[in-house]
Structures are given as C-alpha cells and as structure tokens.
Design an enzyme around this catalytic site. Structure first.
Site, PDB file in Angstrom:
ATOM      1  N   SER A  55     -25.470  47.563  46.382  1.00 32.09           N
ATOM      2  CA  SER A  55     -24.120  48.064  46.154  1.00 32.09           C
ATOM      3  C   SER A  55     -23.868  48.113  44.657  1.00 32.09           C
ATOM      4  CB  SER A  55     -23.071  47.189  46.852  1.00 32.09           C
ATOM      5  OG  SER A  55     -23.005  45.919  46.239  1.00 32.09           O
ATOM      6  N   ARG A 104     -22.146  57.012  31.114  1.00 28.53           N
ATOM      7  CA  ARG A 104     -22.923  56.052  30.346  1.00 28.53           C
ATOM      8  C   ARG A 104     -22.367  54.648  30.583  1.00 28.53           C
ATOM      9  NH1 ARG A 104     -27.445  58.951  28.981  1.00 28.53           N
ATOM     10  NH2 ARG A 104     -26.814  61.017  28.201  1.00 28.53           N
ATOM     11  N   SER A 141     -11.027  41.250  38.621  1.00 30.56           N
ATOM     12  CA  SER A 141     -11.765  41.902  39.703  1.00 30.56           C
ATOM     13  C   SER A 141     -11.431  41.199  41.015  1.00 30.56           C
ATOM     14  CB  SER A 141     -13.274  41.845  39.453  1.00 30.56           C
ATOM     15  OG  SER A 141     -13.985  42.317  40.583  1.00 30.56           O
ATOM     16  N   ASP A 180     -14.441  36.090  50.000  1.00 30.22           N
ATOM     17  CA  ASP A 180     -15.567  35.201  50.266  1.00 30.22           C
ATOM     18  C   ASP A 180     -15.353  33.831  49.629  1.00 30.22           C
ATOM     19  OD1 ASP A 180     -16.911  37.197  51.689  1.00 30.22           O
ATOM     20  OD2 ASP A 180     -17.779  38.006  49.848  1.00 30.22           O
TER      21      ASP A 180
END
Length: 319
Positions: free
Chosen positions: A95, A32, A256, A262
C-alpha cells in the site's frame, strides 16, 4: 473463566506500507516524491506492533507470500514483534500513502492481496487454533483477502471456543454486516466506526447517546458481549450487557490518521489482558489513538505520548 495476558493477533491480508510526501499531487504529471518510509502493515500486524510499543509481548499470525512477504517478516523482526508466519500463494500486498505538502491532504492506495482457496482457509484456521493462547485474547483485524469467506470470523469463533479465549474483531464491509445480521458464534468484542454503525442501523446516528443506544441493541441481540463504536475526533463508545461509556479523544495536532484505529485496538486489548475494567481499557485505547494521529505517515502511537494523554481523555458513563 481465568484470563491470561497472552495475545495473538491475526492478519489474513497484511501489507508492506510505503509512505512518502510530495509538493503537489496532480493527475497526468510525474509526482516527484521524497524518500519513502517502509513499515509492516495490515490490521492485526499493526495491532501487534502497537501492543509491543505499549509494553506487551503479542504474537502476530500473518499470512505472507513471495518477496514482499519476506520483507514484511524482516520489518517485524527489526521491531521485535514475534511472528507466526502462514505461507500463502502469491505476493503479500503493498500500500502507498502520499501526503501532498501544499494542501496537507493524504492519498492512500491499497492493493487487494493474493487470492486464497478453500484449502488455504482450512489450513489457516487449523494453524490459528494451534497458536491460540488458552484463556488469552485473540484479535482478528483487517480485511479478508480475495477468496476468504465473509463468515471467517464466525468460523474462527467456533473453532477456538474450546480454548476459552476472548475474540476481538475489527472488520468491515460484508464480513461486518454478516456478523451483525447473524449473531451466532459471536465474538467477545466487535468494533466498528460511526459510518459503519449508521449503515447497519439504516439511519444517521448523530449523538453519542444515539450511538450508545444502537450499540446496546447489538449487545442485546447477541452480536457481541462488548460493542465499541469509533467516533474519530470525538473518541469512542463502549457498551456491555450492563453499562455504556464514552471516552473523549484528546485535542491534539493531527499529522496522519493512519494507524489510529489499530493503536486503539492494541491499547484496548493490552489493557483488558492486563485486567483493566472495560471502561479503563476504552480510555487507554482512545489515548493511544490520539497519540497515533500525532505521528506522521504510517507510524503508530508512541508509548510516552499515549500514557501522557490519558488524563485528556475523560470517561463519562452513559448508562
């Protein structure tokens, strides 16, 4: 050669990134999840987004197809990033990134993308060449979709040579190995991470000095005029024909790691396009990467944080 501050990024295999979190991720159970966030993604797309966040005005050449391709273009339009769309057959890939709140682990699922044929490859090269800014910067970043030859970067370098543009390549796997083993039609700058450098070297590269020495061998062999090695939490190394530098990453809380590379390439490219010396562009790239890991999910760096972290990313000349 006079360099302009125009930047074109190229993404042959972009993605629509979905990110969410769940209390726990277990095989065989329904997981969930929280309400998902949706962002445009893929190497060059994210580089263009980072440049835009940092105050630049890049153009993103992006291969798009189907319903997901339209979503990607809509998301980029919402962010104010200029796009040169290139239509391909099939659906733009998706993704998924899921953070398990209990452990803090992040699970990432990346799809392959639509298959190209040779005609599409030739058409893409022609359209890219028409869009390349004269004496500007071109960033080819991300994986090749199925069907695109591993020597695409070399072909691109050869095609745009007459435009006096500087090509920056951030790729991996077979495409990277081919660039390193056959240094013809070399890009201006080639970036890779520590594990990729160790694979090319055929041995561990444990220290900053060892990494810089390996990068120097690549420059000497003509693989690129500038080599950048990303060291994760230890920052990055940059080597040119005459000098080498290390910029340490800032010590920040990590939410994260998605988008850090990038953000680095975006900040580095923008700084070079604005006339910064390579070492200062390196420092700005590391600061942007440090800022990116402080954001959650698939978010990139924030401009104020990237600028604020610059002083915490000291430069050291290695040679």
């Amino acid at each position: 050669m006079t360099i302009s501050n125009e930047i074109l990024t190229i993404t042959l295999n972009p993605t629509v990134d979905f990110s969410t979190s769940a209390k726990r991720v277990r095989a065989g159970h329904k997981v969930r999840c929280d309400a998902p966030l949706r962002d445009p993604g893929g190497g060059g797309v994210n580089v263009a987004r980072a440049i835009h966040i940092l105050g630049g005005d890049p153009c993103a050449f992006a291969a798009v197809g189907g319903h997901m391709g339209r979503i990607l273009l809509s998301l980029l339009e919402q962010e104010g990033v200029r796009v040169h769309p290139f239509e391909v057959h099939g659906e733009t890939r998706e993704s998924i990134a899921v953070i398990e709140r209990k452990s803090g682990k992040q699970y990432r699922f990346v799809m392959p993308g639509p298959r190209w044929d040779i005609a599409q490859v030739d058409d893409a090269l022609a359209q890219i060449c028409a869009a390349v800014p004269r004496a500007g910067y071109v960033v080819l970043s991300g994986s090749n979709p199925p069907g695109v030859p591993d020597d695409f970067a070399a072909r691109l370098s050869r095609k745009i040579a007459s435009r006096d543009a500087r090509l920056i390549v951030d790729t991996s796997t077979k495409a990277l190995r081919l660039l390193a083993s056959t240094p013809t039609d070399a890009p201006y700058l080639l970036r890779m991470d520590k594990s990729e450098a160790e694979e090319l070297a055929g041995k561990p590269l444990e220290t900053v000095t060892e990494l810089a020495e390996f990068a120097t061998t690549l420059v000497t062999r003509g693989v690129a005029q500038v080599i950048v090695l990303a060291l994760g939490p230890k920052g990055s190394v940059l080597v040119t024909q005459s000098e080498s530098w290390h910029a340490a990453a800032a010590e920040v809380p990590v939410l994260s790691k998605v988008g850090a590379g990038d953000s680095f390439v975006g900040a580095l490219t923008l700084a070079m396009a604005q006339g910064d010396a390579p070492q200062f562009a390196l420092q700005k790239g590391v600061a942007a990467a440090s800022a990116a890991v402080m954001t959650d999910a698939t978010r990139l760096c924030l401009r104020d944080e990237a600028e604020g972290l610059l002083a915490q990313c000291p430069l050291v000349q290695l040679g």
